[in-house]
Design a protein around this motif. Structure first.
Motif: not given
Length: 94
Positions: A71-94
């Motif tokens: 993650a070059p933009d650490v904070l931005g990418n952490i939020y992106k990764i976290a959001a992707e994982k939450v969506r995946a856990a909820r079964g939502e499409a990206a």
């Protein structure tokens, strides 16, 4: 406190002595302050581990060290990764 002697060039000694005088310190106090300000590799690694653990706890999502490292933009990418994982856990499409 035990003391020791270190050898440096005269130029370095004179430079450090000038810095100490400017700050109202002894040479020993100046060297101590400088040493305390520069962390060792182990201290940097421990801070990084603690910061990542803190970020994981705040996000509530387990972001891997590899994901942090990518993650070059650490904070931005952490939020992106976290959001992707939450969506995946909820079964939502990206």
């Amino acid at each position: 406190m035990a003391t020791t002697t270190i050898q440096v060039s005269r130029e370095t000694r004179d430079h450090l002595a000038t810095l100490a005088v400017e700050r109202g310190l002894t040479l020993g106090q100046l060297v101590q302050q400088l040493a305390e300000r520069v962390p060792t590799r182990d201290q940097i690694a421990e801070r990084l581990r603690a910061d990542r653990d803190h970020a994981r706890a705040l996000l509530g999502v387990d972001v891997s060290d590899e994901e942090f490292d990518q993650a070059p933009d650490v904070l931005g990418n952490i939020y992106k990764i976290a959001a992707e994982k939450v969506r995946a856990a909820r079964g939502e499409a990206a």
